[in-house]
Scaffold this motif. Structure first.
Motif, PDB file in Angstrom:
ATOM      1  N   HIS A  84     -51.328 -10.226  26.410  1.00  0.00           N
ATOM      2  CA  HIS A  84     -51.408  -9.611  25.088  1.00  0.00           C
ATOM      3  C   HIS A  84     -51.181 -10.699  24.055  1.00  0.00           C
ATOM      4  O   HIS A  84     -50.925 -11.852  24.406  1.00  0.00           O
ATOM      5  CB  HIS A  84     -50.425  -8.444  24.938  1.00  0.00           C
ATOM      6  CG  HIS A  84     -48.985  -8.798  25.091  1.00  0.00           C
ATOM      7  ND1 HIS A  84     -48.461  -9.360  26.243  1.00  0.00           N
ATOM      8  CD2 HIS A  84     -47.925  -8.677  24.240  1.00  0.00           C
ATOM      9  CE1 HIS A  84     -47.158  -9.559  26.096  1.00  0.00           C
ATOM     10  NE2 HIS A  84     -46.817  -9.164  24.885  1.00  0.00           N
ATOM     11  N   PRO A 108     -56.756  -8.540  26.601  1.00  0.00           N
ATOM     12  CA  PRO A 108     -56.788  -7.081  26.403  1.00  0.00           C
ATOM     13  C   PRO A 108     -57.765  -6.706  25.298  1.00  0.00           C
ATOM     14  O   PRO A 108     -58.085  -7.533  24.429  1.00  0.00           O
ATOM     15  CB  PRO A 108     -55.342  -6.742  26.015  1.00  0.00           C
ATOM     16  CG  PRO A 108     -54.811  -8.004  25.421  1.00  0.00           C
ATOM     17  CD  PRO A 108     -55.488  -9.135  26.144  1.00  0.00           C
ATOM     18  N   GLY A 109     -58.215  -5.483  25.311  1.00  0.00           N
ATOM     19  CA  GLY A 109     -59.249  -5.050  24.373  1.00  0.00           C
ATOM     20  C   GLY A 109     -58.706  -4.482  23.079  1.00  0.00           C
ATOM     21  O   GLY A 109     -59.046  -3.352  22.702  1.00  0.00           O
ATOM     22  N   TYR A 110     -57.866  -5.246  22.385  1.00  0.00           N
ATOM     23  CA  TYR A 110     -57.428  -4.843  21.051  1.00  0.00           C
ATOM     24  C   TYR A 110     -57.446  -6.069  20.160  1.00  0.00           C
ATOM     25  O   TYR A 110     -57.487  -7.201  20.631  1.00  0.00           O
ATOM     26  CB  TYR A 110     -56.050  -4.167  21.078  1.00  0.00           C
ATOM     27  CG  TYR A 110     -54.869  -5.113  21.254  1.00  0.00           C
ATOM     28  CD1 TYR A 110     -54.139  -5.572  20.162  1.00  0.00           C
ATOM     29  CD2 TYR A 110     -54.475  -5.533  22.528  1.00  0.00           C
ATOM     30  CE1 TYR A 110     -53.060  -6.431  20.325  1.00  0.00           C
ATOM     31  CE2 TYR A 110     -53.387  -6.387  22.690  1.00  0.00           C
ATOM     32  CZ  TYR A 110     -52.685  -6.836  21.589  1.00  0.00           C
ATOM     33  OH  TYR A 110     -51.617  -7.689  21.746  1.00  0.00           O
ATOM     34  N   ALA A 133     -62.849  -9.245  26.606  1.00  0.00           N
ATOM     35  CA  ALA A 133     -61.866  -8.274  26.138  1.00  0.00           C
ATOM     36  C   ALA A 133     -61.970  -7.033  27.021  1.00  0.00           C
ATOM     37  O   ALA A 133     -62.935  -6.267  26.919  1.00  0.00           O
ATOM     38  CB  ALA A 133     -62.107  -7.924  24.680  1.00  0.00           C
ATOM     39  N   LEU A 134     -61.009  -6.852  27.901  1.00  0.00           N
ATOM     40  CA  LEU A 134     -61.106  -5.805  28.917  1.00  0.00           C
ATOM     41  C   LEU A 134     -60.734  -4.434  28.362  1.00  0.00           C
ATOM     42  O   LEU A 134     -59.685  -4.263  27.742  1.00  0.00           O
ATOM     43  CB  LEU A 134     -60.197  -6.136  30.106  1.00  0.00           C
ATOM     44  CG  LEU A 134     -60.502  -7.433  30.860  1.00  0.00           C
ATOM     45  CD1 LEU A 134     -59.571  -7.570  32.063  1.00  0.00           C
ATOM     46  CD2 LEU A 134     -61.961  -7.490  31.306  1.00  0.00           C
ATOM     47  N   THR A 135     -61.593  -3.468  28.605  1.00  0.00           N
ATOM     48  CA  THR A 135     -61.307  -2.068  28.264  1.00  0.00           C
ATOM     49  C   THR A 135     -61.299  -1.189  29.511  1.00  0.00           C
ATOM     50  O   THR A 135     -60.986  -0.011  29.427  1.00  0.00           O
ATOM     51  CB  THR A 135     -62.341  -1.529  27.264  1.00  0.00           C
ATOM     52  OG1 THR A 135     -63.657  -1.680  27.808  1.00  0.00           O
ATOM     53  CG2 THR A 135     -62.259  -2.290  25.946  1.00  0.00           C
ATOM     54  N   GLU A 136     -61.648  -1.771  30.646  1.00  0.00           N
ATOM     55  CA  GLU A 136     -61.612  -1.070  31.924  1.00  0.00           C
ATOM     56  C   GLU A 136     -61.012  -1.986  32.970  1.00  0.00           C
ATOM     57  O   GLU A 136     -61.064  -3.212  32.859  1.00  0.00           O
ATOM     58  CB  GLU A 136     -63.021  -0.650  32.371  1.00  0.00           C
ATOM     59  CG  GLU A 136     -63.708   0.332  31.449  1.00  0.00           C
ATOM     60  CD  GLU A 136     -65.090   0.737  31.964  1.00  0.00           C
ATOM     61  OE1 GLU A 136     -65.583   0.051  32.907  1.00  0.00           O
ATOM     62  OE2 GLU A 136     -65.661   1.700  31.447  1.00  0.00           O
ATOM     63  N   VAL A 151     -55.774  -2.301  32.860  1.00  0.00           N
ATOM     64  CA  VAL A 151     -55.701  -2.216  31.401  1.00  0.00           C
ATOM     65  C   VAL A 151     -54.901  -0.990  30.974  1.00  0.00           C
ATOM     66  O   VAL A 151     -54.691  -0.055  31.757  1.00  0.00           O
ATOM     67  CB  VAL A 151     -57.116  -2.157  30.773  1.00  0.00           C
ATOM     68  CG1 VAL A 151     -57.944  -3.359  31.194  1.00  0.00           C
ATOM     69  CG2 VAL A 151     -57.827  -0.855  31.155  1.00  0.00           C
ATOM     70  N   ASN A 153     -53.996   2.550  29.354  1.00  0.00           N
ATOM     71  CA  ASN A 153     -54.751   3.804  29.389  1.00  0.00           C
ATOM     72  C   ASN A 153     -54.878   4.463  28.030  1.00  0.00           C
ATOM     73  O   ASN A 153     -55.747   5.311  27.823  1.00  0.00           O
ATOM     74  CB  ASN A 153     -54.083   4.790  30.351  1.00  0.00           C
ATOM     75  CG  ASN A 153     -54.154   4.324  31.788  1.00  0.00           C
ATOM     76  OD1 ASN A 153     -55.005   3.509  32.147  1.00  0.00           O
ATOM     77  ND2 ASN A 153     -53.262   4.825  32.622  1.00  0.00           N
ATOM     78  N   ASP A 155     -54.813   4.409  23.543  1.00  0.00           N
ATOM     79  CA  ASP A 155     -55.224   3.627  22.386  1.00  0.00           C
ATOM     80  C   ASP A 155     -54.086   3.433  21.393  1.00  0.00           C
ATOM     81  O   ASP A 155     -54.203   2.629  20.466  1.00  0.00           O
ATOM     82  CB  ASP A 155     -56.389   4.318  21.662  1.00  0.00           C
ATOM     83  CG  ASP A 155     -57.634   4.384  22.521  1.00  0.00           C
ATOM     84  OD1 ASP A 155     -57.881   3.425  23.286  1.00  0.00           O
ATOM     85  OD2 ASP A 155     -58.352   5.396  22.443  1.00  0.00           O
ATOM     86  N   PHE A 165     -49.900  -2.668  25.565  1.00  0.00           N
ATOM     87  CA  PHE A 165     -51.296  -3.037  25.767  1.00  0.00           C
ATOM     88  C   PHE A 165     -51.440  -4.163  26.788  1.00  0.00           C
ATOM     89  O   PHE A 165     -52.555  -4.593  27.096  1.00  0.00           O
ATOM     90  CB  PHE A 165     -51.943  -3.480  24.451  1.00  0.00           C
ATOM     91  CG  PHE A 165     -52.315  -2.351  23.533  1.00  0.00           C
ATOM     92  CD1 PHE A 165     -52.855  -1.181  24.029  1.00  0.00           C
ATOM     93  CD2 PHE A 165     -52.133  -2.468  22.166  1.00  0.00           C
ATOM     94  CE1 PHE A 165     -53.210  -0.140  23.181  1.00  0.00           C
ATOM     95  CE2 PHE A 165     -52.477  -1.436  21.307  1.00  0.00           C
ATOM     96  CZ  PHE A 165     -53.015  -0.267  21.815  1.00  0.00           C
TER      97      PHE A 165
END
Length: 223
Positions: A84, A108-110, A133-136, A151, A153, A155, A165
């Protein structure tokens, strides 16, 4: 190696860190070095086939992390995982990217707008590396090691959401299982407990050893 639970990863010597090796699988042993970067994370994993870095300490740690990597004869990282974007995880990433070839970067996907995150993005661009950027969740094999990246779960985790995150990495080498839990706090620990499959030989305790409401249940599930 029998059940080894690293409850506190305190290094004995500055930037030499403590190391754990997997059982011999007939090929190269995997070495995990937990670098002494104070209250920050920088974990080097390597064998004769691959080298990977999980987090890179703070800004002032970057050059020393590079030195520690090169001291082990490593001039190329096959993988860098930034769990992160807190400064004690991403801070030294720019120095690593500037001085060592990095083939693949997972994040991470943020989004975060901070000095350290901007420096990392600028170093990625200069190195011609596009971070994923991983979202899965993703799974892959690298250098005889199985990686499973988990990742978040949700948001939204509230006021201190960045820690939850964190990318969580499961690594398997031979019969030895490692679990690198980033800075996961209670909400994220609850997700991991629900998902299961936490039994591990070596644990990087989440959030620098901070005790959480679900810590006891988490430790029991890990070992």
């Amino acid at each position: 190696m029998k059940k080894l639970l690293c409850m506190l990863l305190l290094a004995c010597l500055a930037l030499t860190g403590c190391a754990a090796e997997s059982a011999d699988t007939g090929g190269d042993e995997l070495t995990a070095v937990f670098l002494d970067v104070g209250k920050a994370d920088a974990i080097l994993l390597y064998n004769g086939e691959m080298a990977a870095l999980i987090d890179a300490g703070e800004n002032d740690d970057g050059d020393a992390v590079v030195e520690a990597i090169r001291a082990r004869g490593i001039e190329r990282l096959d993988l860098m995982i930034i769990t992160h974007f807190d400064k004690d995880h991403v801070g030294g990433a720019d120095k690593v990217l500037e001085q060592i070839e990095v083939a693949r970067v997972l994040e991470p996907g943020y989004e975060k707008d901070s000095k350290q995150a901007r420096q990392s993005r600028e170093a990625l661009a200069a190195a011609g590396v596009e971070a994923e950027a991983l979202t899965e969740n993703v799974e892959f094999t690298l250098g005889g090691c199985g990686f499973a990246i988990d990742v978040a779960n949700a948001d939204d985790y509230g006021s201190d959401e960045e820690n939850d995150f964190s990318l969580v990495t499961r690594l398997t080498h031979g019969g030895v299982r490692f679990l690198f839990a980033g800075d996961a706090e209670n909400a994220r620990l609850a997700e991991l407990l629900d998902e299961g499959d936490l039994d591990s030989d070596v644990l990087k305790v989440p959030h620098h050893g901070r005790y959480e409401r679900l810590s006891a249940a988490f430790f029991a599930a890990v070992s």
